[in-house]
Motif scaffolding. Sequence first.
Motif, PDB file in Angstrom:
ATOM      1  N   ASP A  82      61.110  41.169  58.380  1.00 29.77           N
ATOM      2  CA  ASP A  82      61.959  42.264  57.904  1.00 29.77           C
ATOM      3  C   ASP A  82      63.026  42.625  58.928  1.00 29.77           C
ATOM      4  OD1 ASP A  82      60.528  43.300  55.440  1.00 29.77           O
ATOM      5  OD2 ASP A  82      58.893  43.398  56.890  1.00 29.77           O
ATOM      6  N   ILE A 139      64.798  46.175  59.681  1.00 32.32           N
ATOM      7  CA  ILE A 139      64.696  47.589  59.321  1.00 32.32           C
ATOM      8  C   ILE A 139      65.922  48.304  59.842  1.00 32.32           C
ATOM      9  CG2 ILE A 139      63.376  49.716  59.687  1.00 32.32           C
ATOM     10  CD1 ILE A 139      60.867  47.981  59.924  1.00 32.32           C
ATOM     11  N   ASP A 191      67.600  52.259  59.417  1.00 31.95           N
ATOM     12  CA  ASP A 191      67.832  53.593  58.892  1.00 31.95           C
ATOM     13  C   ASP A 191      67.030  53.876  57.617  1.00 31.95           C
ATOM     14  OD1 ASP A 191      68.946  56.109  58.775  1.00 31.95           O
ATOM     15  OD2 ASP A 191      70.852  55.470  57.922  1.00 31.95           O
ATOM     16  N   GLY A 192      65.727  53.606  57.674  1.00 29.47           N
ATOM     17  CA  GLY A 192      64.867  53.954  56.547  1.00 29.47           C
ATOM     18  C   GLY A 192      64.888  52.964  55.399  1.00 29.47           C
ATOM     19  N   VAL A 193      65.542  51.809  55.615  1.00 26.69           N
ATOM     20  CA  VAL A 193      65.598  50.763  54.590  1.00 26.69           C
ATOM     21  C   VAL A 193      65.104  49.467  55.229  1.00 26.69           C
ATOM     22  CG1 VAL A 193      67.111  49.433  53.051  1.00 26.69           C
ATOM     23  CG2 VAL A 193      67.634  51.838  53.529  1.00 26.69           C
ATOM     24  N   ARG A 194      64.339  48.670  54.495  1.00 27.36           N
ATOM     25  CA  ARG A 194      64.020  47.355  55.034  1.00 27.36           C
ATOM     26  C   ARG A 194      64.307  46.271  54.005  1.00 27.36           C
ATOM     27  NH1 ARG A 194      57.419  47.278  55.822  1.00 27.36           N
ATOM     28  NH2 ARG A 194      56.832  47.215  53.634  1.00 27.36           N
ATOM     29  N   TYR A 195      64.770  45.110  54.549  1.00 36.51           N
ATOM     30  CA  TYR A 195      65.002  43.927  53.734  1.00 36.51           C
ATOM     31  C   TYR A 195      64.158  42.835  54.352  1.00 36.51           C
ATOM     32  CZ  TYR A 195      67.239  39.873  51.647  1.00 36.51           C
ATOM     33  OH  TYR A 195      67.467  38.700  50.969  1.00 36.51           O
ATOM     34  N   GLU A 197      78.845  50.788  53.558  1.00 30.94           N
ATOM     35  CA  GLU A 197      77.806  51.753  53.222  1.00 30.94           C
ATOM     36  C   GLU A 197      76.945  52.022  54.459  1.00 30.94           C
ATOM     37  OE1 GLU A 197      74.734  53.911  51.525  1.00 30.94           O
ATOM     38  OE2 GLU A 197      74.307  51.964  52.408  1.00 30.94           O
ATOM     39  N   ALA A 198      76.281  50.987  54.979  1.00 27.50           N
ATOM     40  CA  ALA A 198      75.346  51.198  56.085  1.00 27.50           C
ATOM     41  C   ALA A 198      76.065  51.511  57.398  1.00 27.50           C
ATOM     42  CB  ALA A 198      74.451  49.968  56.245  1.00 27.50           C
ATOM     43  N   SER A 242      72.202  47.077  53.568  1.00 26.42           N
ATOM     44  CA  SER A 242      72.734  47.554  52.286  1.00 26.42           C
ATOM     45  C   SER A 242      73.196  46.419  51.372  1.00 26.42           C
ATOM     46  CB  SER A 242      73.886  48.554  52.446  1.00 26.42           C
ATOM     47  OG  SER A 242      75.143  47.904  52.472  1.00 26.42           O
TER      48      SER A 242
END
Lengths: 282, 282
Positions: free
Chosen positions: A8, A10, A12-16, A195-196, A227
């Motif tokens: 992953d 990670i 800012d509170g988002v993970r891909y 966005e990010a 994002s």
Amino acid sequence: MPEPGWIDEIFDGVRYGLEGTVVAEEQSAFQRVSIIESKRYGKGLLLDGCWMTAEGQERHYHESLVHPALCGAEAIDRVLVIGGGDGGTARECLRHGSVQELHMVEIDGLVVDWSKQHLPSLGGGCWTDPRFQLSVGDGIAWAAAAADASYNVVIVDGSDPAGPAEGLFNRAFFENCRRILKPGGVFATQSESPEAFRQVHIDTVKLLREVFGYADPMYGWVPMYPSGWWSWTFAATDGARYRQVQADRAAAIAAGCEIWSPRWQRGAFDAIPAFMERALNQ
Amino acid sequence: MPEPGWIDEIFDGVRYGLEGTVVAEEQSAFQRVSIIESKRYGKGLLLDGCWMTAEGQERHYHESLVHPALCGAEAIDRVLVIGGGDGGTARECLRHGSVQELHMVEIDGLVVDWSKQHLPSLGGGCWTDPRFQLSVGDGIAWAAAAADASYNVVIVDGSDPAGPAEGLFNRAFFENCRRILKPGGVFATQSESPEAFRQVHIDTVKLLREVFGYADPMYGWVPMYPSGWWSWTFAATDGARYRQVQADRAAAIAAGCEIWSPRWQRGAFDAIPAFMERALNQ
């Protein structure tokens, strides 16, 4: 061999994450370099835990960064690529038959070595192309040392503005890039997510407009970057020539493109979100 | 109260997760409905474990689905929305002052109830707007039962073609949507990802072209959907009128849009990737 699992990024509170296995990992002099084998997109590269590229979805990034510059510059004899150690940007540049010389300056030799070894489809034939000349070293110093008006196109293919890529987003560097461009030349850089990394993106576009006179962002998609919504910004001194596609150059590469076409490029420049158009005009 | 953690949607070796907490979860008659509180994008909704929407990033989806249809139809007195239980699509439609009546047919009353309760910014004023009429029921049956030429615009705001949304992607349904459209009307639907659901996307666009005569995909960004790269497809019987923006309607809504503008829309229709243009012309 580690067990398959999720790799992953990670932010800012988002993970891909991609499902896969880390096949090689080492701390170079500059950063932690990881090669993974993923189920969905084949082999991929991470630097300091951030996704850079993967075999199965690298075309959107590389075609977007290269072809507006190479189809818009007046001549494309001499091209400089700063960064781009995986080889994908050089590969797309060298598809243009008018390119005579391509200098690539990548700071991290391990990225080049491992890309050749693990991600051979990224560079394709670039590594042995007689027009291609690799220098492992500091691209910022290269741009500072290069002669005035020595390149038709300068492309910056770096990572986020932290660590080794931090100096690729400031005025002194951009001024050198402008200085070393020949008349009728085009400058291109990845310019982060609207966005990010909204503020970095806005600041970069505005600074390029100040330094070059003309600069415009183009929007597209890199799912593995924060994002997924990404941008590339092009600059020139004699008008927005990166928006005009030379038809003969486009015709020579179009059939080999997965994403790019003259129509797609026109759309990607126009698809600027309303909030961004307002922010850039402030 | 569960501990904060990651709430992921996993699809084909890729996962997208938001850090947060599940605040409500229940099996309705149709699907598992989850409301989460995320760190990055505020409150969000999942159906059967798939991300649907979130407060902090719903504008790209809803503005993209609504405004090309509402700015392109000849008249917009009567609008039908099928699905759309979170209220975001109705909210954007009702920003157009010429809309006299908006019928929304959502199959799952729990989605409506929880969206009103937990995601009030999605619907905004729609729930109490005198032009708005909600029916909790089957949108496919509604389209089959509606009179010929009874709506100016039909918008399908459904989930992926599995479970309750499966029937929103077939010929019989599209033919009813065509039948109930008034002359000069526009049909709009979300049409999946050109990357993660490539074949469904291609089949949907081709089928809409067969049924309506004119249909075109428009591309944009929904980070929480598989691959982040998303599409909406618009159809009409008397030409590609969804690509022509009526200037007075655009002017009335532009200042309130985050993403949509006439320029952005033109770009998003043109930004069709080369592989997709080839696939759709086959």
